[in-house]
Design a protein around this motif. Structure first.
Motif, PDB file in Angstrom:
ATOM      1  N   LEU A  39       0.708  -0.772  -0.022  1.00  0.00           N
ATOM      2  CA  LEU A  39       0.185  -0.101  -0.256  1.00  0.00           C
ATOM      3  C   LEU A  39       0.577   1.107  -0.006  1.00  0.00           C
ATOM      4  CD1 LEU A  39      -3.096   0.946  -0.137  1.00  0.00           C
ATOM      5  CD2 LEU A  39      -2.877   1.361   2.461  1.00  0.00           C
ATOM      6  N   PRO A  40       1.564   2.123   1.125  1.00  0.00           N
ATOM      7  CA  PRO A  40       3.440   2.288   0.609  1.00  0.00           C
ATOM      8  C   PRO A  40       4.026   2.891  -0.868  1.00  0.00           C
ATOM      9  CG  PRO A  40       3.171   1.545   2.767  1.00  0.00           C
ATOM     10  CD  PRO A  40       2.291   0.437   2.034  1.00  0.00           C
ATOM     11  N   LEU A  41       3.458   1.928  -0.759  1.00  0.00           N
ATOM     12  CA  LEU A  41       3.873   1.648  -2.908  1.00  0.00           C
ATOM     13  C   LEU A  41       3.250   2.394  -3.459  1.00  0.00           C
ATOM     14  CD1 LEU A  41       6.473  -1.490  -3.005  1.00  0.00           C
ATOM     15  CD2 LEU A  41       7.090   0.804  -2.619  1.00  0.00           C
ATOM     16  N   ILE A  42       1.736   2.144  -3.622  1.00  0.00           N
ATOM     17  CA  ILE A  42       0.910   2.643  -3.992  1.00  0.00           C
ATOM     18  C   ILE A  42       0.675   4.016  -4.689  1.00  0.00           C
ATOM     19  CG2 ILE A  42      -1.207   2.150  -4.713  1.00  0.00           C
ATOM     20  CD1 ILE A  42      -1.257  -0.858  -4.524  1.00  0.00           C
ATOM     21  N   PHE A  43       0.360   4.109  -3.068  1.00  0.00           N
ATOM     22  CA  PHE A  43      -0.151   5.923  -2.851  1.00  0.00           C
ATOM     23  C   PHE A  43       1.497   6.122  -2.804  1.00  0.00           C
ATOM     24  CE2 PHE A  43      -4.068   3.303  -2.368  1.00  0.00           C
ATOM     25  CZ  PHE A  43      -4.948   3.992  -3.080  1.00  0.00           C
TER      26      PHE A  43
END
Length: 185
Positions: free
Chosen positions: A181-185
């Motif tokens: 999730l941190p990589l996506i956002f």
């Protein structure tokens, strides 16, 4: 009236889930949302195209009450049992979410950056929805059921494959929340 609008406590919802499971086990039935999708596809004629959908779907019609209950329950919950208090998040979680680009973390039940009509209009959101849907569909089929089926029915009937699946769901959720999730956002 304010207490009615808060989520039901574990000591109310837990025994209700237990009661439903006892009744299902007594009558020899199983529960799961993904089996409803299979039933609906079979009703629509998918058995003409794939052997997976060739089964006695009339025996599973009772389980469609789960779909009806989810729709009706969701409507009742959002229209009559919801409040605008938002979600009580840990302050550290709020900071982490804000660093990822979520502006109003905890102020609403779900983040507008993902669950709004405007967010769905972006190519990034559509790609995430398509890839996520394919992964969920594949995972459900590969695991032999969905999270609700394994976690509620499978565990309550002491099925080892369900225990393994639920452990996998939790590990996958932790990996997603903390690394992907941190990589996506």
């Amino acid at each position: 009236m304010e207490s009615i609008l808060n989520p039901w406590s574990w000591y109310v919802s837990g025994p209700l889930i237990t009661l439903v499971m006892v009744l299902l086990l007594y009558f020899g039935k199983t529960f799961g949302m993904s089996s409803n999708l299979r039933t609906m596809c079979s009703i629509a004629g998918a058995g003409k195209f794939a052997d997976f959908f060739k089964f006695k779907w009339k025996d599973q019609l009772w389980n469609l009450t789960v779909v009806a209950g989810a729709i009706i329950g969701g409507f009742i919950a959002t229209q009559y049992l919801s409040n605008d208090n938002g979600t009580n998040l840990n302050p550290q979680t709020v900071v982490e979410l804000q660093n990822m680009g979520f502006k109003n973390s905890g102020e609403t039940l779900v983040p507008d950056e993902i669950f709004s009509i405007e967010a769905l209009k972006t190519p990034k959101a559509l790609i995430l929805l398509i890839i996520g849907g394919l992964l969920v569909g594949f995972g459900t089929r590969y695991a032999g059921g969905c999270t609700s089926g394994h976690a509620i029915t499978g565990l309550s009937s002491l099925q080892k494959p369900s225990l393994i699946a639920v452990i996998g769901f939790f590990i996958g959720g932790l990996i997603m929340a903390n690394f992907i999730l941190p990589l996506i956002f």
